[in-house]
Design an enzyme around this catalytic site. Structure first.
Site, PDB file in Angstrom:
ATOM      1  N   SER A   7      66.927-100.158  70.339  1.00 32.58           N
ATOM      2  CA  SER A   7      67.449 -99.641  69.012  1.00 32.58           C
ATOM      3  C   SER A   7      68.584-100.568  68.340  1.00 32.58           C
ATOM      4  O   SER A   7      69.534-100.088  69.029  1.00 32.58           O
ATOM      5  CB  SER A   7      67.230 -98.129  68.792  1.00 32.58           C
ATOM      6  OG  SER A   7      67.805 -97.874  67.508  1.00 32.58           O
ATOM      7  N   HIS A  32      63.499-102.151  68.025  1.00 27.11           N
ATOM      8  CA  HIS A  32      63.434-100.882  67.241  1.00 27.11           C
ATOM      9  C   HIS A  32      64.390-101.021  66.091  1.00 27.11           C
ATOM     10  O   HIS A  32      65.432-100.996  66.362  1.00 27.11           O
ATOM     11  CB  HIS A  32      63.585-100.001  68.369  1.00 27.11           C
ATOM     12  CG  HIS A  32      62.988 -98.460  67.730  1.00 27.11           C
ATOM     13  ND1 HIS A  32      61.900 -97.962  67.505  1.00 27.11           N
ATOM     14  CD2 HIS A  32      63.918 -97.667  67.068  1.00 27.11           C
ATOM     15  CE1 HIS A  32      61.645 -96.765  66.762  1.00 27.11           C
ATOM     16  NE2 HIS A  32      63.237 -96.386  66.683  1.00 27.11           N
ATOM     17  N   ASP A  34      65.846 -98.690  62.950  1.00 25.84           N
ATOM     18  CA  ASP A  34      65.727 -97.301  62.498  1.00 25.84           C
ATOM     19  C   ASP A  34      66.171 -97.375  60.795  1.00 25.84           C
ATOM     20  O   ASP A  34      67.323 -97.733  60.537  1.00 25.84           O
ATOM     21  CB  ASP A  34      66.736 -96.539  63.217  1.00 25.84           C
ATOM     22  CG  ASP A  34      66.268 -96.173  64.730  1.00 25.84           C
ATOM     23  OD1 ASP A  34      64.974 -95.468  64.744  1.00 25.84           O
ATOM     24  OD2 ASP A  34      66.959 -96.674  65.422  1.00 25.84           O
ATOM     25  N   MET A  36      66.936 -95.305  57.610  1.00 27.94           N
ATOM     26  CA  MET A  36      67.303 -93.868  57.344  1.00 27.94           C
ATOM     27  C   MET A  36      67.626 -93.854  55.721  1.00 27.94           C
ATOM     28  O   MET A  36      68.619 -94.736  55.450  1.00 27.94           O
ATOM     29  CB  MET A  36      68.406 -93.295  57.950  1.00 27.94           C
ATOM     30  CG  MET A  36      68.228 -93.310  59.412  1.00 27.94           C
ATOM     31  SD  MET A  36      69.540 -92.822  60.602  1.00 27.94           S
ATOM     32  CE  MET A  36      68.899 -93.209  62.304  1.00 27.94           C
ATOM     33  N   HIS A  65      60.858 -97.941  62.451  1.00 30.81           N
ATOM     34  CA  HIS A  65      60.704 -96.390  62.244  1.00 30.81           C
ATOM     35  C   HIS A  65      61.465 -95.887  61.031  1.00 30.81           C
ATOM     36  O   HIS A  65      62.555 -95.999  60.883  1.00 30.81           O
ATOM     37  CB  HIS A  65      61.597 -95.811  63.506  1.00 30.81           C
ATOM     38  CG  HIS A  65      61.799 -94.552  63.537  1.00 30.81           C
ATOM     39  ND1 HIS A  65      62.458 -93.898  64.555  1.00 30.81           N
ATOM     40  CD2 HIS A  65      61.100 -93.413  63.293  1.00 30.81           C
ATOM     41  CE1 HIS A  65      62.462 -92.504  64.366  1.00 30.81           C
ATOM     42  NE2 HIS A  65      61.442 -92.277  63.578  1.00 30.81           N
ATOM     43  N   MET A  67      62.587 -93.272  58.708  1.00 31.31           N
ATOM     44  CA  MET A  67      63.000 -91.906  58.471  1.00 31.31           C
ATOM     45  C   MET A  67      63.345 -91.699  57.088  1.00 31.31           C
ATOM     46  O   MET A  67      64.511 -91.403  56.554  1.00 31.31           O
ATOM     47  CB  MET A  67      64.198 -91.584  59.590  1.00 31.31           C
ATOM     48  CG  MET A  67      63.614 -91.601  61.030  1.00 31.31           C
ATOM     49  SD  MET A  67      65.121 -91.594  62.198  1.00 31.31           S
ATOM     50  CE  MET A  67      65.188 -93.379  62.227  1.00 31.31           C
ATOM     51  N   MET A 136      59.952 -88.045  69.137  1.00 33.19           N
ATOM     52  CA  MET A 136      61.353 -88.019  69.109  1.00 33.19           C
ATOM     53  C   MET A 136      62.005 -87.173  70.061  1.00 33.19           C
ATOM     54  O   MET A 136      61.494 -85.992  70.232  1.00 33.19           O
ATOM     55  CB  MET A 136      61.885 -87.417  67.819  1.00 33.19           C
ATOM     56  CG  MET A 136      61.749 -88.337  66.479  1.00 33.19           C
ATOM     57  SD  MET A 136      62.417 -90.128  66.501  1.00 33.19           S
ATOM     58  CE  MET A 136      63.985 -89.527  66.755  1.00 33.19           C
ATOM     59  N   ASP A 174      61.846 -91.662  71.848  1.00 35.68           N
ATOM     60  CA  ASP A 174      62.872 -92.191  71.108  1.00 35.68           C
ATOM     61  C   ASP A 174      64.033 -91.109  71.069  1.00 35.68           C
ATOM     62  O   ASP A 174      64.117 -89.987  70.316  1.00 35.68           O
ATOM     63  CB  ASP A 174      62.502 -92.157  69.506  1.00 35.68           C
ATOM     64  CG  ASP A 174      63.410 -93.232  68.633  1.00 35.68           C
ATOM     65  OD1 ASP A 174      64.427 -93.460  69.326  1.00 35.68           O
ATOM     66  OD2 ASP A 174      63.207 -93.276  67.565  1.00 35.68           O
TER      67      ASP A 174
HETATM   68  C1  DX5 Z   1      67.500 -91.594  66.045  1.00 34.53           C
HETATM   69  C2  DX5 Z   1      66.751 -93.290  65.899  1.00 34.53           C
HETATM   70  C3  DX5 Z   1      66.739 -93.602  67.485  1.00 34.53           C
HETATM   71  C4  DX5 Z   1      68.175 -94.069  67.950  1.00 34.53           C
HETATM   72  C5  DX5 Z   1      68.288 -94.046  69.491  1.00 34.53           C
HETATM   73  O1  DX5 Z   1      67.015 -91.181  64.885  1.00 34.53           O
HETATM   74  O2  DX5 Z   1      65.404 -92.889  65.684  1.00 34.53           O
HETATM   75  O3  DX5 Z   1      66.068 -94.798  67.721  1.00 34.53           O
HETATM   76  O4  DX5 Z   1      68.749 -94.971  67.427  1.00 34.53           O
HETATM   77  O5  DX5 Z   1      69.397 -94.259  69.875  1.00 34.53           O
HETATM   78  P1  DX5 Z   1      70.107 -93.607  71.172  1.00 34.53           P
HETATM   79  O6  DX5 Z   1      69.257 -94.399  72.206  1.00 34.53           O
HETATM   80  O7  DX5 Z   1      71.594 -93.964  71.482  1.00 34.53           O
HETATM   81  O8  DX5 Z   1      69.664 -92.229  71.416  1.00 34.53           O
HETATM   82 ZN    ZN Z   2      63.916 -94.524  66.409  1.00 33.89          ZN
END
Ligand code: DX5
Ligand code: ZN
Length: 216
Positions: A7, A32, A34, A36, A65, A67, A136, A174
């Site tokens: 990620s 990956h 993310d 947000m 991903h 969010m 998650m 995740d």
């Molecule tokens: C959290 C994200 C994850 C995050 C994981 O909301 O969806 O993908 O980046 O990070 P680590 O591996 O550090 O928990």
């Molecule tokens: Zn993620």
């Protein structure tokens, strides 16, 4: 062997090009990413222009991903930015079936993400329509959180359903994946390990990825 999906939330954004180069030289199959929005989750990360640039650096699979609320407004833009897999959150999608069809119609693989408290059975009627479940294992919004133990049971539940129904759906985990807990996650039935901190905060990310890869 699990698919490894680092990620980039945990990457050094000042040197994103170098970090992508490192991943290209590693055994990681997916990136990956993310996204947000500060509404669905209490944090804002990065968005379309960053993904467009990352796309130029790699031929590996971009696993995006979302969010965000109202993802339907941006599905086409993420396709144009280069997403291969686009995941939306079940909790953010009152018309999830429509979201799935929209993503598919644009030629992307579809993922559905569920928060730690959302029951796996909420996926049962759409499971045959999707490619990936993002389970998650932390509350979404931040990297570097601790793995929530009860989600291991959810991996097993989903594994059983997917196998019984002979579906071609990958389970990705995740949040909070470490070199220590990865074995129990894979043994529970996960196909894809997403790892942010474990990869990017490591002194040797390439080796950390290789170590996750050989877990079985
Ligand atoms: C959290 C994200 C994850 C995050 C994981 O909301 O969806 O993908 O980046 O990070 P680590 O591996 O550090 O928990
Ligand atoms: Zn993620």
């Amino acid at each position: 062997m699990p698919i490894i999906a680092p990620s980039l939330l945990a990457a050094d954004f000042l040197h994103l090009g170098d970090q992508c180069k490192m991943l290209n030289e590693s055994e990681a199959e997916w990136f990956h990413l993310d996204v947000m929005d500060g509404r669905f989750v209490p944090n804002i990360s990065f968005g379309l222009p960053v993904i467009e640039q990352i796309r130029k650096t790699t031929r590996k699979i971009l696993d995006v991903h979302l969010m965000i609320v109202e993802p339907e407004k941006y599905v086409e833009a993420f396709k144009n930015a280069g997403a291969d897999i686009l995941s939306v959150h079940i909790e953010a999608c009152p018309h999830l079936h429509r979201n799935i069809e929209q993503i598919k119609s644009l030629g992307m693989k579809v993922g559905v993400a569920i928060n730690p408290h959302t029951v796996t059975s909420a996926l049962s009627d759409i499971l045959h329509l999707i490619d990936v479940v993002n389970l998650m294992s932390v509350d979404p919004g931040f990297g570097g959180q601790k793995f929530i133990e009860f989600t291991l049971e959810k991996i097993k539940q989903l594994r059983t359903v997917i196998d019984e129904r002979r579906l071609n759906v990958l389970i990705e985990i995740d949040g909070g994946v470490t070199l220590e807990n990865a074995r129990s996650i894979v043994n529970a039935g996960a196909d894809v390990l997403i790892a942010g901190s474990t990869v990017f905060k490591s002194a040797d990310p390439i080796t950390a990825i290789a170590q996750l890869k050989v877990i079985k």
